[in-house]
Design a protein around this motif. Sequence first.
Motif: not given
Length: 70
Positions: A23-32, A42-46, A57-61
């Motif tokens: 869901e994090m990948q879909r919502r934010f376009g990141v590798l999670a 974890w997420a790799l942002v941009d 939820q905290a990861l989204g923030e």
Amino acid sequence: MSAPRYVRDLRTDEQIRAAAAAEMQRRFGVLAWFGGFTGLYWALVDKRQLVAATTPQALGEQIKSARQPR
């Protein structure tokens, strides 16, 4: 009027965590992903910044914060 029915989630913890990461990948376009050894999401942002959090939820923030100009 009857009481609301409780529906039990039959997925395993691993499946629930994988779904949250997807869901994090879909919502934010990141590798999670969820780190089984660290117990963190974890997420790799941009493709430049690694962020972690204890809940989806905290990861989204954290992802939103990482994308803010400095």
